[in-house]
Design a protein around this motif. Structure first.
Motif, PDB file in Angstrom:
ATOM      1  N   PRO A 111      -0.667  13.971  -6.685  1.00  0.00           N
ATOM      2  CA  PRO A 111       0.533  14.241  -7.503  1.00  0.00           C
ATOM      3  C   PRO A 111       1.533  13.088  -7.552  1.00  0.00           C
ATOM      4  O   PRO A 111       2.446  13.104  -8.368  1.00  0.00           O
ATOM      5  CB  PRO A 111       1.160  15.474  -6.828  1.00  0.00           C
ATOM      6  N   THR A 112       1.374  12.084  -6.669  1.00  0.00           N
ATOM      7  CA  THR A 112       2.319  10.951  -6.651  1.00  0.00           C
ATOM      8  C   THR A 112       1.887   9.826  -7.594  1.00  0.00           C
ATOM      9  O   THR A 112       2.665   8.905  -7.861  1.00  0.00           O
ATOM     10  CB  THR A 112       2.422  10.346  -5.233  1.00  0.00           C
ATOM     11  N   HIS A 113       0.658   9.869  -8.089  1.00  0.00           N
ATOM     12  CA  HIS A 113       0.095   8.704  -8.794  1.00  0.00           C
ATOM     13  C   HIS A 113       0.875   8.326 -10.059  1.00  0.00           C
ATOM     14  O   HIS A 113       1.162   7.163 -10.310  1.00  0.00           O
ATOM     15  CB  HIS A 113      -1.377   8.954  -9.164  1.00  0.00           C
TER      16      HIS A 113
ATOM     17  N   VAL B  97       5.353   8.736   2.946  1.00  0.00           N
ATOM     18  CA  VAL B  97       6.418   9.680   3.297  1.00  0.00           C
ATOM     19  C   VAL B  97       6.237  10.175   4.732  1.00  0.00           C
ATOM     20  O   VAL B  97       7.196  10.617   5.359  1.00  0.00           O
ATOM     21  CB  VAL B  97       6.478  10.880   2.314  1.00  0.00           C
ATOM     22  N   ASN B  98       5.011  10.102   5.201  1.00  0.00           N
ATOM     23  CA  ASN B  98       4.744  10.376   6.615  1.00  0.00           C
ATOM     24  C   ASN B  98       5.040   9.087   7.391  1.00  0.00           C
ATOM     25  O   ASN B  98       4.221   8.174   7.446  1.00  0.00           O
ATOM     26  CB  ASN B  98       3.281  10.808   6.770  1.00  0.00           C
ATOM     27  N   GLN B  99       6.240   9.048   7.954  1.00  0.00           N
ATOM     28  CA  GLN B  99       6.727   7.823   8.608  1.00  0.00           C
ATOM     29  C   GLN B  99       5.795   7.353   9.719  1.00  0.00           C
ATOM     30  O   GLN B  99       5.561   6.154   9.875  1.00  0.00           O
ATOM     31  CB  GLN B  99       8.106   8.103   9.220  1.00  0.00           C
TER      32      GLN B  99
ATOM     33  N   LYS C 170      -8.422   7.525  -7.794  1.00  0.00           N
ATOM     34  CA  LYS C 170      -8.700   8.603  -8.722  1.00  0.00           C
ATOM     35  C   LYS C 170      -8.177   9.910  -8.146  1.00  0.00           C
ATOM     36  O   LYS C 170      -8.058  10.011  -6.923  1.00  0.00           O
ATOM     37  CB  LYS C 170     -10.188   8.728  -9.027  1.00  0.00           C
ATOM     38  N   PRO C 171      -7.945  10.957  -8.902  1.00  0.00           N
ATOM     39  CA  PRO C 171      -7.745  10.914 -10.347  1.00  0.00           C
ATOM     40  C   PRO C 171      -6.316  10.451 -10.656  1.00  0.00           C
ATOM     41  O   PRO C 171      -5.477  10.438  -9.775  1.00  0.00           O
ATOM     42  CB  PRO C 171      -7.932  12.387 -10.741  1.00  0.00           C
ATOM     43  N   ILE C 172      -6.054  10.087 -11.918  1.00  0.00           N
ATOM     44  CA  ILE C 172      -4.683   9.677 -12.269  1.00  0.00           C
ATOM     45  C   ILE C 172      -3.734  10.835 -11.948  1.00  0.00           C
ATOM     46  O   ILE C 172      -2.681  10.654 -11.363  1.00  0.00           O
ATOM     47  CB  ILE C 172      -4.556   9.348 -13.775  1.00  0.00           C
TER      48      ILE C 172
ATOM     49  N   LEU D  99       0.843  -1.195   0.000  1.00  0.00           N
ATOM     50  CA  LEU D  99       0.000   0.000   0.000  1.00  0.00           C
ATOM     51  C   LEU D  99       0.875   1.240   0.000  1.00  0.00           C
ATOM     52  O   LEU D  99       1.791   1.358   0.815  1.00  0.00           O
ATOM     53  CB  LEU D  99      -0.885  -0.010   1.262  1.00  0.00           C
ATOM     54  N   PHE D 100       0.591   2.161  -0.927  1.00  0.00           N
ATOM     55  CA  PHE D 100       1.213   3.482  -0.892  1.00  0.00           C
ATOM     56  C   PHE D 100       0.202   4.469  -0.322  1.00  0.00           C
ATOM     57  O   PHE D 100      -0.899   4.612  -0.885  1.00  0.00           O
ATOM     58  CB  PHE D 100       1.617   3.948  -2.298  1.00  0.00           C
ATOM     59  N   GLY D 101       0.572   5.132   0.756  1.00  0.00           N
ATOM     60  CA  GLY D 101      -0.306   6.141   1.342  1.00  0.00           C
ATOM     61  C   GLY D 101      -1.125   5.562   2.476  1.00  0.00           C
ATOM     62  O   GLY D 101      -1.941   4.658   2.271  1.00  0.00           O
ATOM     63  N   ALA D 102      -0.896   6.097   3.670  1.00  0.00           N
ATOM     64  CA  ALA D 102      -1.658   5.646   4.840  1.00  0.00           C
ATOM     65  C   ALA D 102      -2.422   6.828   5.416  1.00  0.00           C
ATOM     66  O   ALA D 102      -2.465   7.044   6.623  1.00  0.00           O
ATOM     67  CB  ALA D 102      -0.711   5.036   5.868  1.00  0.00           C
TER      68      ALA D 102
ATOM     69  N   LEU E  15      -8.383   1.734 -12.134  1.00  0.00           N
ATOM     70  CA  LEU E  15      -8.599   3.026 -11.494  1.00  0.00           C
ATOM     71  C   LEU E  15      -9.643   2.906 -10.380  1.00  0.00           C
ATOM     72  O   LEU E  15     -10.607   2.147 -10.544  1.00  0.00           O
ATOM     73  CB  LEU E  15      -9.063   4.038 -12.530  1.00  0.00           C
ATOM     74  N   GLY E  16      -9.457   3.690  -9.333  1.00  0.00           N
ATOM     75  CA  GLY E  16     -10.335   3.576  -8.158  1.00  0.00           C
ATOM     76  C   GLY E  16     -11.657   4.309  -8.282  1.00  0.00           C
ATOM     77  O   GLY E  16     -12.048   5.038  -7.369  1.00  0.00           O
ATOM     78  N   PHE E  17     -12.351   4.089  -9.378  1.00  0.00           N
ATOM     79  CA  PHE E  17     -13.714   4.624  -9.490  1.00  0.00           C
ATOM     80  C   PHE E  17     -14.649   3.627  -8.806  1.00  0.00           C
ATOM     81  O   PHE E  17     -15.373   2.871  -9.445  1.00  0.00           O
ATOM     82  CB  PHE E  17     -14.097   4.830 -10.956  1.00  0.00           C
TER      83      PHE E  17
HETATM   84  N1  LIG Z   1     -12.223   6.865  -4.364  1.00  0.00           N
HETATM   85  C1  LIG Z   1     -12.596   7.689  -3.410  1.00  0.00           C
HETATM   86  O1  LIG Z   1     -13.747   7.693  -2.992  1.00  0.00           O
HETATM   87  C2  LIG Z   1     -11.577   8.606  -2.782  1.00  0.00           C
HETATM   88  C3  LIG Z   1     -11.880   9.240  -1.565  1.00  0.00           C
HETATM   89  C4  LIG Z   1     -10.903  10.045  -0.974  1.00  0.00           C
HETATM   90  C5  LIG Z   1      -9.673  10.232  -1.594  1.00  0.00           C
HETATM   91  N2  LIG Z   1      -9.425   9.622  -2.792  1.00  0.00           N
HETATM   92  C6  LIG Z   1      -8.116   9.817  -3.461  1.00  0.00           C
HETATM   93  O2  LIG Z   1      -7.137   9.132  -2.682  1.00  0.00           O
HETATM   94  C7  LIG Z   1      -5.905   9.850  -2.683  1.00  0.00           C
HETATM   95  C8  LIG Z   1      -5.512  10.140  -1.240  1.00  0.00           C
HETATM   96  O3  LIG Z   1      -6.514  10.930  -0.639  1.00  0.00           O
HETATM   97  P1  LIG Z   1      -6.634  11.067   0.947  1.00  0.00           P
HETATM   98  O4  LIG Z   1      -7.903  11.786   1.199  1.00  0.00           O
HETATM   99  O5  LIG Z   1      -6.413   9.755   1.606  1.00  0.00           O
HETATM  100  O6  LIG Z   1      -5.406  12.040   1.254  1.00  0.00           O
HETATM  101  P2  LIG Z   1      -4.536  12.128   2.586  1.00  0.00           P
HETATM  102  O7  LIG Z   1      -3.820  13.429   2.479  1.00  0.00           O
HETATM  103  O8  LIG Z   1      -5.352  11.841   3.796  1.00  0.00           O
HETATM  104  O9  LIG Z   1      -3.486  10.924   2.429  1.00  0.00           O
HETATM  105  C9  LIG Z   1      -2.497  10.921   1.457  1.00  0.00           C
HETATM  106  C10 LIG Z   1      -1.286  10.225   2.052  1.00  0.00           C
HETATM  107  O10 LIG Z   1      -0.299  10.083   1.018  1.00  0.00           O
HETATM  108  C11 LIG Z   1       0.951  10.273   1.632  1.00  0.00           C
HETATM  109  N3  LIG Z   1       1.978  10.520   0.620  1.00  0.00           N
HETATM  110  C12 LIG Z   1       2.327  11.689   0.027  1.00  0.00           C
HETATM  111  N4  LIG Z   1       3.332  11.476  -0.853  1.00  0.00           N
HETATM  112  C13 LIG Z   1       3.603  10.145  -0.827  1.00  0.00           C
HETATM  113  C14 LIG Z   1       4.508   9.320  -1.521  1.00  0.00           C
HETATM  114  N5  LIG Z   1       5.365   9.816  -2.433  1.00  0.00           N
HETATM  115  N6  LIG Z   1       4.500   7.997  -1.260  1.00  0.00           N
HETATM  116  C15 LIG Z   1       3.648   7.475  -0.335  1.00  0.00           C
HETATM  117  N7  LIG Z   1       2.771   8.214   0.359  1.00  0.00           N
HETATM  118  C16 LIG Z   1       2.753   9.536   0.121  1.00  0.00           C
HETATM  119  C17 LIG Z   1       0.725  11.419   2.604  1.00  0.00           C
HETATM  120  O11 LIG Z   1       1.750  11.498   3.575  1.00  0.00           O
HETATM  121  C18 LIG Z   1      -0.625  11.022   3.196  1.00  0.00           C
HETATM  122  O12 LIG Z   1      -0.487  10.202   4.332  1.00  0.00           O
HETATM  123  C19 LIG Z   1      -6.160  11.098  -3.535  1.00  0.00           C
HETATM  124  O13 LIG Z   1      -5.716  10.857  -4.840  1.00  0.00           O
HETATM  125  C20 LIG Z   1      -7.677  11.262  -3.520  1.00  0.00           C
HETATM  126  O14 LIG Z   1      -8.170  11.891  -4.695  1.00  0.00           O
HETATM  127  C21 LIG Z   1     -10.337   8.817  -3.383  1.00  0.00           C
END
Ligand SMILES: NC(=O)c1ccc[n+]([C@@H]2O[C@H](COP(=O)([O-])OP(=O)(O)OC[C@H]3O[C@@H](n4cnc5c(N)ncnc54)[C@H](O)[C@@H]3O)[C@@H](O)[C@H]2O)c1
Length: 333
Positions: free
Chosen positions: A74-76, A35-37, A94-96, A7-10, A119-121
């Motif tokens: 921006p990381t996607h 990136v947020n450890q 989403k979005p890409i 998983l990327f992104g927590a 894609l996460g639609f």
């Molecule tokens: N499908 C849906 O219903 C839905 C709902 C909410 C968000 N989203 C999408 O999900 C994505 C995240 O949204 P969110 O609301 O969870 O944002 P968020 O800000 O809560 O979480 C984003 C996380 O990504 C981390 N991050 C940043 N750069 C990174 C990197 N290079 N590698 C790994 N992690 C990194 C951040 O530290 C943060 O913890 C966005 O693209 C948003 O559009 C989709």
């Protein structure tokens, strides 16, 4: 065969995906990187998985077959490209990206690789919306003539939170553009958008709007209306209505239970609507993951695809351009 996932992104949505990854019978949840450890560490500890220290740590891990990208938008592009090069299947939120030029570059960069990219639609997987789509495909309402999609958030997020979102069309309505394309099975050729700042005047500071309506027409004349609001005081309002030559279908809202209350002062009183996208679409997120696992295991094309993400971004950009210019935008077919 069990599939290894990273998983990327927590963050907000990443934590929800982590919970689904940890419970899926065909998935071995291997690692998390953020990136947020502290965020990554918390997720790693909760699910007893590896806390990856860098992106390469994930892509070089032979236990990882697939990555779920739930990091900031921006990381996607970078993560999709690197995953494709490393031969890892991708489920990306989403979005890409917010920039169509970058999406086109990524499209070229990944063209040579054959990994599934979904894609996460997630709304495509909502059981109500799915039943509506099945009924349409089975001809239950004849030929589609009109679609009305309503998508309203329960409350306005803080404006600073929306600053980098991409705005109402690219961040929020993009889900509805995808649903509309999926239901219609035909691309719109004309887009007209209007919008207002009715909820929080602060939204002007980030050059965004909080209320929007879009009208679209396809080459064969089918009409579609999408309306978005960043606030609906009665809850998370998610409805699709499709008018066909033989009838109409509605996939409506959800409450905690289906109980209706009738009393001397009112009829059909129901509980309030659910108030978060996680609760409203929890089955959709789970079924989306199921579909992705099924795609990988059976070597089928991923759906919704990278191309679906690209097309929805094109529509979102057209809506934004129409809103800004006050004119309809025509799209090539
Ligand atoms: N499908 C849906 O219903 C839905 C709902 C909410 C968000 N989203 C999408 O999900 C994505 C995240 O949204 P969110 O609301 O969870 O944002 P968020 O800000 O809560 O979480 C984003 C996380 O990504 C981390 N991050 C940043 N750069 C990174 C990197 N290079 N590698 C790994 N992690 C990194 C951040 O530290 C943060 O913890 C966005 O693209 C948003 O559009 C989709």
């Amino acid at each position: 065969m069990t599939l290894g996932f990273a998983l990327f992104g927590a963050g907000r949505i990443g934590r929800m995906h982590a919970s689904h990854l940890s419970r899926h019978p065909d998935i071995c949840f291997v690692s998390v990187f953020d990136v947020n450890q502290a965020a990554a560490q918390e997720t790693a500890q909760r699910y007893n998985i590896h806390h990856a220290q860098c992106i390469e740590d994930v892509f070089s891990d032979t236990r990882v077959h697939a990555v779920l990208i739930a990091s900031s938008t921006p990381t996607h592009i970078d993560l999709i490209t690197r995953a494709a090069q490393a031969g890892k299947a991708v489920l990306c939120e989403k979005p890409i990206d917010l920039n169509i030029g970058r999406v086109e570059q990524c499209r070229q960069a990944i063209a040579a690789y054959s990994v599934p990219i979904q894609l996460g639609f997630n709304r495509r997987w909502d059981p109500g919306h799915r039943r509506l789509i099945e009924a349409i495909r089975q001809g239950e309402i004849g030929d589609i003539e009109q679609i009305v999609i309503t998508s309203r958030d329960p409350c306005m997020p803080p404006v600073p939170f929306l600053k980098d979102s991409g705005g109402i069309f690219l961040d929020m309505m993009i889900h509805d553009f995808d649903l509309m394309r999926y239901i219609l099975n035909e691309e719109p050729t004309e887009v007209i958008a209007i919008g207002s700042r009715l909820i929080d005047p602060e939204i002007l500071k980030i050059d965004d709007i909080d209320s929007a309506m879009v009208l679209m027409r396809t080459a064969s004349g089918k009409l579609c209306h999408i309306n978005n609001a960043r606030r609906a005081c009665y809850g998370y309002d998610q409805r699709i209505e499709v008018l066909g030559s033989l009838g109409m279908l509605i996939s409506g809202n959800r409450t905690a239970t289906n109980v209706e209350h009738y009393h001397s002062g009112a009829t059909t009183v129901r509980e309030p609507l659910l108030t978060s996208f996680v609760d409203r679409y929890t089955e959709a997120y789970r079924l989306q993951l199921d579909a992705f696992v099924h795609t990988i295991k059976n070597g089928q094309p991923a759906t919704p695809s990278f191309e679906d993400g690209r097309q929805s971004l094109i529509l979102a950009n057209a809506a934004l351009a129409s809103f800004k210019t006050g004119r309809p935008v025509c799209l090539g077919v």
